[in-house]
Design a protein around this motif. Structure first.
Motif, PDB file in Angstrom:
ATOM      1  N   ARG A 139      -5.032  -6.471   2.403  1.00 41.78           N
ATOM      2  CA  ARG A 139      -4.323  -5.427   1.663  1.00 41.78           C
ATOM      3  C   ARG A 139      -2.875  -5.846   1.369  1.00 41.78           C
ATOM      4  NH1 ARG A 139      -5.764  -1.563   4.644  1.00 41.78           N
ATOM      5  NH2 ARG A 139      -3.920  -1.221   5.939  1.00 41.78           N
ATOM      6  N   THR A 291     -13.135  -2.477  -0.617  1.00 38.41           N
ATOM      7  CA  THR A 291     -12.363  -1.905   0.493  1.00 38.41           C
ATOM      8  C   THR A 291     -10.865  -2.142   0.302  1.00 38.41           C
ATOM      9  OG1 THR A 291     -14.197  -2.303   2.000  1.00 38.41           O
ATOM     10  CG2 THR A 291     -12.041  -1.911   2.996  1.00 38.41           C
ATOM     11  N   GLY A 294      -9.437   0.002  -2.554  1.00 38.83           N
ATOM     12  CA  GLY A 294      -9.352   1.386  -2.081  1.00 38.83           C
ATOM     13  C   GLY A 294      -8.212   1.582  -1.100  1.00 38.83           C
ATOM     14  N   GLY A 295      -8.092   0.672  -0.126  1.00 33.89           N
ATOM     15  CA  GLY A 295      -7.011   0.768   0.846  1.00 33.89           C
ATOM     16  C   GLY A 295      -5.643   0.591   0.204  1.00 33.89           C
ATOM     17  N   TYR A 296      -5.576  -0.290  -0.775  1.00 39.04           N
ATOM     18  CA  TYR A 296      -4.314  -0.523  -1.466  1.00 39.04           C
ATOM     19  C   TYR A 296      -3.871   0.724  -2.228  1.00 39.04           C
ATOM     20  CZ  TYR A 296      -1.132  -2.298  -5.078  1.00 39.04           C
ATOM     21  OH  TYR A 296      -0.072  -2.477  -5.919  1.00 39.04           O
ATOM     22  N   LEU A 297      -4.784   1.309  -2.999  1.00 43.70           N
ATOM     23  CA  LEU A 297      -4.437   2.505  -3.766  1.00 43.70           C
ATOM     24  C   LEU A 297      -4.085   3.681  -2.856  1.00 43.70           C
ATOM     25  CD1 LEU A 297      -7.134   2.323  -6.601  1.00 43.70           C
ATOM     26  CD2 LEU A 297      -4.706   1.724  -6.754  1.00 43.70           C
ATOM     27  N   THR A 298      -4.744   3.747  -1.710  1.00 42.23           N
ATOM     28  CA  THR A 298      -4.482   4.843  -0.770  1.00 42.23           C
ATOM     29  C   THR A 298      -3.137   4.698  -0.082  1.00 42.23           C
ATOM     30  OG1 THR A 298      -6.862   5.059  -0.359  1.00 42.23           O
ATOM     31  CG2 THR A 298      -5.374   6.073   1.243  1.00 42.23           C
ATOM     32  N   ASN A 299      -2.748   3.468   0.224  1.00 51.29           N
ATOM     33  CA  ASN A 299      -1.559   3.230   1.046  1.00 51.29           C
ATOM     34  C   ASN A 299      -0.374   2.647   0.281  1.00 51.29           C
ATOM     35  OD1 ASN A 299      -2.615   3.669   3.997  1.00 51.29           O
ATOM     36  ND2 ASN A 299      -4.184   2.441   2.995  1.00 51.29           N
ATOM     37  N   GLN A 302       3.080   4.392   0.807  1.00 50.00           N
ATOM     38  CA  GLN A 302       3.609   4.190   2.161  1.00 50.00           C
ATOM     39  C   GLN A 302       4.054   2.749   2.371  1.00 50.00           C
ATOM     40  OE1 GLN A 302       1.771   2.426   4.845  1.00 50.00           O
ATOM     41  NE2 GLN A 302       3.528   2.734   6.218  1.00 50.00           N
TER      42      GLN A 302
END
Length: 593
Positions: A139, A291, A294-299, A302
Motif C-alpha cells: 500500500r 486488496t 481498496g486499502g489505498y483508497l480507504t486509507n 489518513q
C-alpha cells in the motif's frame, strides 16, 4: 504530429544566473565532497524538523485541487485555442509521460519499495503480523507513486499549458504568476521564480540520473557476477556514456528522438509487466492488486496527513517526505514537458490521462513487481531480502533471476533502464533549455547539451559525496522553495481560470440569447407571413377575380354579340328576301294589266 511550430530564442538572464550556480555546486562536490555532505545533512535536518508538515499538507492540497478542476466547470476549458486538437495520440502521449523520467522511478523502486516497507515497516505496523506488514508495504509503495506525484506534475503542467497555449505566454514558471505579479512577471520577481525553478529542477533531475546510474551499475554487476564492479567509478562512466548518447537523441528533437524512444520504452515496460504477472505468483498478484487498491483508497487521506508526531519521524523523512520532495523538485521539468505534449486537450481529459491512468498503472506495477518480491521473501528467500536492504538498486534483477527466463528478462530490464535514462536526459535538457531560453519550446541544441553536462556533473558529485542518501538529501532540500511557489500557483491559476470561465459564460449566454432570438423571430416571422399571405391572397383574389370577370364578360359579350348579330342578320335577310321576292313576283303581272 509536430503540426505546431515553435520559435527558437537565445538563452536569457536565467541561464547566465542558474548555470554558473549549478557549475559551482559541481565544483564544490568534486573538490570538497565531505564538506558538501556535512552541509547537506545539516540542511536536511533543518528541513525535516521544520517543514515536514508543510510537504505533507501541500501535496494533499494539490490532489484535492486538481480533482476539483476536473469535476468543476473548469474541466471544459482547453489547454489551447478552442479549435485545437491533441498533437499526439493517446498511447504515444502516455509513453512520453512515463519516459520523461518518472518511468525510471517505477523501474528502480517497483520491487524495492514494497519489499523495503515489509522488511522495515511503517511505525504503525512494527508490531503487526506478517500479512498486515506485507499489505501495508504494498500500500505504501503505491501511495508514493499514485495520486500524489501525478497531482504535483498535473498542477504545474496544467498551469504552464494554460498560460502558454491559451494565454500565449512563454514557457516559464513565472508566466503562471501574471495575474498576481502583473508587469513584474518578466522583471526581477519573475526571473527569481524562474531561477529557483531551474535550480530545483536540475537537482531533481540529477537525483534521477544518479538513481539510473546506480541501477544500471548494480544490474551490470549482478548479471556479470561481479566482473563489473558496482562502484562510484562505474556509475560515473555510465553517466558519461549516457550523456553522450542523449546528445544524439536531443539533436533529433521532441517529435523524433523522445517520441520514438518513449513508445519503445512503454512497449518494453508492458512486456516486463505481463511477464511478471504471467510467470510470477499470478493469483497472489491479482488478489494483491484488488486488496492494495481498496486499502489505498480507504486509507489515502489518513496516510496523506500522517506525520507521526509522537515518534521521531525518521521513517517518514527517509521515505514519504523524500518522495514528495523529489516529485516536487521534478515538477517544473515534468510540468513544462507534459504541458508541451498535452496541447489541445481539455482539462478534464488531461486530468484523466495524467492523474487517473498513471495512478492505476502505478498500483498494478508496484503490486506486481513488489508483490512478487514480497511473496518470495515470505516464502523464505532471505538472500533477496538482504539484497533489498543492502543494495536497493539490485532488487529488480535479483527478483527477475528467480523467475523463468530470468536472464533474458534482466537484460531486457537493463535495456529499459538505459533507454529511460537517455529519454530522461533528453527531456530534462530540453525543459531546462526552454526554462533558460525565455520560454522557447524549441531551445538551441548547445543550450540543451550544456544542461545535460551540468546535470550529469551534479549527479556524479552527489553519488561521490553520499550515494543514494546524498541524492535524497539534495532533492528534499532543493524542493522546499518550489513547494511554496506551487502553493501560490494554485491561487494564480484559479484567478486566471475564473476570469476565463466568466468570459466563456458570457459568450455562451450571448450565443444562446442570439439563438433564442433567431428562433423566436423565425416563429413570429412565419406566423406573420402566413397571416399576411392569407390577407393579400384574399385581396388579390378579389381583384384578379373582378378583372378576369370583366375580361371574360367582354370577350363573351363580343362573341355572343357577333353570334346573335349574325343570326339576326341571316334571319332579317331571309325575311327581306322572301318579302322582296313576293313583291317582284306580283309586280309584272299587275303592270301587264
Amino acid at each position: 504530429m509536430g503540426k505546431f511550430q515553435y520559435e527558437t530564442k537565445k538563452p536569457g538572464i536565467v541561464f547566465f544566473i542558474s548555470a554558473p550556480i549549478v557549475l559551482l555546486f559541481v565544483l564544490w562536490g568534486f573538490m570538497a565532497p565531505g564538506h558538501l555532505e556535512a552541509t547537506a545533512n545539516t540542511a536536511l535536518g533543518a528541513t525535516l524538523d521544520n517543514f515536514g508538515w508543510f510537504y505533507m499538507l501541500a501535496t494533499a492540497l494539490f490532489i484535492a485541487f486538481v480533482l476539483f478542476l476536473a469535476v468543476s466547470p473548469f474541466g471544459k476549458l482547453k489547454l489551447g485555442k478552442p479549435d485545437e486538437k491533441p498533437e499526439y495520440q493517446f498511447y504515444t502521449w502516455l509513453g512520453m509521460l512515463f519516459s520523461a523520467g518518472i518511468g525510471v522511478g517505477f523501474v528502480f523502486w517497483g520491487v524495492a519499495e514494497p519489499a523495503l516497507y515489509y522488511l522495515d515497516p511503517h511505525p504503525d505496523y512494527i508490531n503487526a503480523d506478517e500479512g498486515t506488514q506485507a499489505n501495508a508495504g504494498l500500500r505504501y509503495g503505491v501511495f508514493h507513486w499514485a495520486l500524489h506525484p501525478w497531482a504535483i506534475f498535473s498542477l504545474v503542467a496544467l498551469t504552464l499549458g494554460y498560460v502558454q497555449f491559451r494565454k500565449d505566454q512563454p514557457a516559464l514558471i513565472s508566466s503562471a504568476f501574471k495575474p498576481i505579479l502583473g508587469r513584474n512577471t518578466h522583471g526581477v520577481f519573475g526571473k527569481g521564480i524562474d531561477t529557483l525553478a531551474v535550480l530545483a529542477t536540475s537537482t531533481g533531475v540529477a537525483t534521477t540520473f544518479g538513481l539510473s546510474a546506480l541501477q544500471i551499475s548494480g544490474g551490470l554487476s549482478h548479471l556479470s557476477d561481479g566482473a563489473i564492479p558496482n562502484t562510484g567509478l562505474t556509475q560515473a562512466v555510465i553517466i558519461t556514456i549516457v550523456t553522450f548518447l542523449f546528445i544524439i537523441s536531443a539533436a533529433t528533437g521532441v517529435n523524433k528522438g523522445i517520441r520514438i524512444l518513449s513508445v519503445i520504452n512503454l512497449t518494453i515496460a508492458a512486456i516486463l509487466l505481463i511477464f511478471v504477472i504471467t510467470f510470477g505468483p499470478t493469483l497472489f498478484i491479482a488478489e494483491s492488486v484488488v486488496t492494495t487498491i481498496g486499502g489505498y483508497l480507504t486509507n489515502v487521506v489518513q496516510m496523506s496527513l500522517d506525520l507521526d508526531p509522537f515518534g521521531d519521524g525518521e521513517w517518514l523523512g527517509t521515505y514519504t517526505i523524500f518522495f514528495w520532495a523529489w516529485h516536487i523538485s521534478w515538477a517544473p521539468f515534468m510540468g513544462i514537458f507534459i504541458a508541451r505534449i498535452s496541447r489541445g486537450r481539455t482539462i478534464r481529459e488531461f486530468v484523466a490521462g495524467v492523474l487517473i491512468v498513471p495512478s492505476l498503472l502505478a498500483a498494478i506495477w508496484f503490486t506486481a513487481f513488489g508483490g512478487t518480491a514480497v511473496d518470495m521473501i515470505m516464502a523464505g528467500n532471505d538472500q533477496l531480502g538482504d539484497l533489498v536492504l543492502e543494495n536497493v538498486e539490485v532488487a529488480l534483477f535479483a527478483t527477475l533471476a528467480e523467475l523463468p527466463l530470468g536472464m533474458i528478462m534482466s537484460i531486457l530490464a537493463l535495456a529499459l533502464i538505459i533507454i529511460f535514462f537517455i529519454t530522461s536526459a533528453d527531456s530534462a535538457s530540453y525543459v531546462l533549455g526552454a526554462m533558460t531560453s525565455n520560454g522557447s519550446l524549441n531551445p538551441k541544441l548547445w543550450v540543451k547539451v550544456a544542461w545535460g553536462f551540468l546535470i550529469a556533473g551534479t549527479a556524479s558529485v552527489l553519488l561521490i559525496s553520499d550515494g543514494l542518501e546524498g541524492l535524497q538529501t539534495a532533492a528534499i532540500v532543493a524542493a522546499l522553495p518550489f513547494t511554496i511557489i506551487m502553493c501560490v500557483m494554485v491561487v494564480s491559476l484559479l484567478i486566471m481560470m475564473g476570469k476565463d470561465l466568466k468570459i466563456e459564460r458570457r459568450r455562451r449566454t450571448k450565443r444562446q440569447t442570439k439563438q433564442v432570438k433567431e428562433e423566436v423571430s423565425g416563429d413570429v416571422y412565419g406566423q406573420m407571413k402566413d397571416r399576411v399571405y392569407k390577407d393579400i391572397k384574399s385581396e388579390v383574389y378579389e381583384d384578379i377575380k373582378e378583372e378576369v370577370y370583366e375580361d371574360i364578360k367582354e370577350e363573351v359579350y363580343e362573341d355572343i354579340k357577333e353570334d346573335v348579330y349574325d343570326d339576326i342578320k341571316d334571319r332579317v335577310y331571309e325575311d327581306l328576301k322572301e318579302d322582296l321576292g313576293e313583291d317582284f313576283k306580283d309586280g309584272p303581272d299587275d303592270q301587264k294589266k
